[in-house]
Design a protein around this motif. Structure first.
Motif, short mmCIF file in Angstrom:
data_model
loop_
_atom_site.label_atom_id
_atom_site.label_comp_id
_atom_site.label_asym_id
_atom_site.label_seq_id
_atom_site.Cartn_x
_atom_site.Cartn_y
_atom_site.Cartn_z
N SER A 1 0.82 -1.21 0.00
CA SER A 1 0.00 0.00 0.00
C SER A 1 0.86 1.26 0.00
N ASP B 1 -3.01 -5.51 3.42
CA ASP B 1 -2.12 -4.52 2.81
C ASP B 1 -2.38 -4.41 1.32
N GLY C 1 -3.85 -1.17 -0.79
CA GLY C 1 -3.21 -0.65 -2.00
C GLY C 1 -4.17 -0.61 -3.17
#
Length: 228
Positions: free
Chosen positions: A58, A193, A197
């Protein structure tokens, strides 16, 4: 170190940034825009965000968005216009090239390569930056004169960034091995994560180019009314 929060004072990076600014200075159109864009670019590569992008996918996406949505349009405004007028074909080619490179560097194979090779890492940043500046130059230079060409390019770019973001957000499992063990220290699983993102790519990225398309639509409608 993965996830370290130190600033990146690599002298070679500093030399590269200064050299790049010197090369761009000869093609300057707006000094303030060029300096602002170069400052944002330097911040993305020197600040702790760069180091954090080693641990978190991310953060890597966030770093890319800073470069693509903030630094690139400022640099595009700061550089002198091309000698030849911007054409619809040129804008379409820029949008296509940008889409290909964005998807390429966020696929597992090329993405992993950037962790194994400095050459691949800098090829990623330079190619994305170059493609983004090329696209923004076309969009910004033609916004007032050729809105009918800017509208489909903006919509297509918003759609492809949204599609990439959705693909990353709804993937059933993590697809980026470098982050298999680096996200836990930040309170995120690798899948969370990756989903974060994807949302960053989907929402800010898609909205930025959707806004460009909307602006082009407004200009085109006004021109149509004046013609009537």
């Amino acid at each position: 170190m993965p996830g370290g929060t130190a600033w990146n004072w690599d002298p070679l990076l500093g030399i590269a940034l200064v050299t790049g600014l010197g090369l761009a200075w000869g093609r300057i159109a707006d000094r303030r825009a060029l300096l602002a864009g170069w400052a944002v670019l330097a911040l993305a590569l020197v600040s702790p965000l760069c180091s954090l992008s080693v641990a978190l996918f991310s953060a890597r996406v966030g770093q890319h968005l800073v470069i693509l949505l903030a630094a690139a349009p400022l640099l595009a405004l700061g550089l002198a216009p091309p000698r030849r007028p911007t054409t619809a074909g040129g804008i379409a080619a820029a949008a296509g090239g940008f889409a290909v490179l964005l998807w390429l560097w966020h696929l597992p194979g090329p993405y992993v390569a950037t962790f194994r090779s400095d050459l691949a890492y800098w090829a990623m940043h330079l190619s994305l930056l170059g493609a983004a500046v090329w696209l923004w130059r076309g969009l910004l230079l033609a916004a007032a004169t050729r809105p009918e060409a800017v509208l489909p390019a903006g919509l297509a770019t918003a759609a492809q960034m949204g599609a990439l973001g959705a693909f990353l957000t709804f993937a059933p499992r993590p697809i980026f091995p470098p982050h298999e063990f680096t996200t836990l220290a930040w309170g995120l699983t690798p899948l969370e994560d990756q989903q974060l993102g994807g949302l960053l790519m989907w929402v800010p990225g898609g909205l930025a180019f959707a806004g460009v398309a909307l602006g082009a639509l407004v200009v085109a409608m006004r021109r149509g009314r004046f013609a009537a």
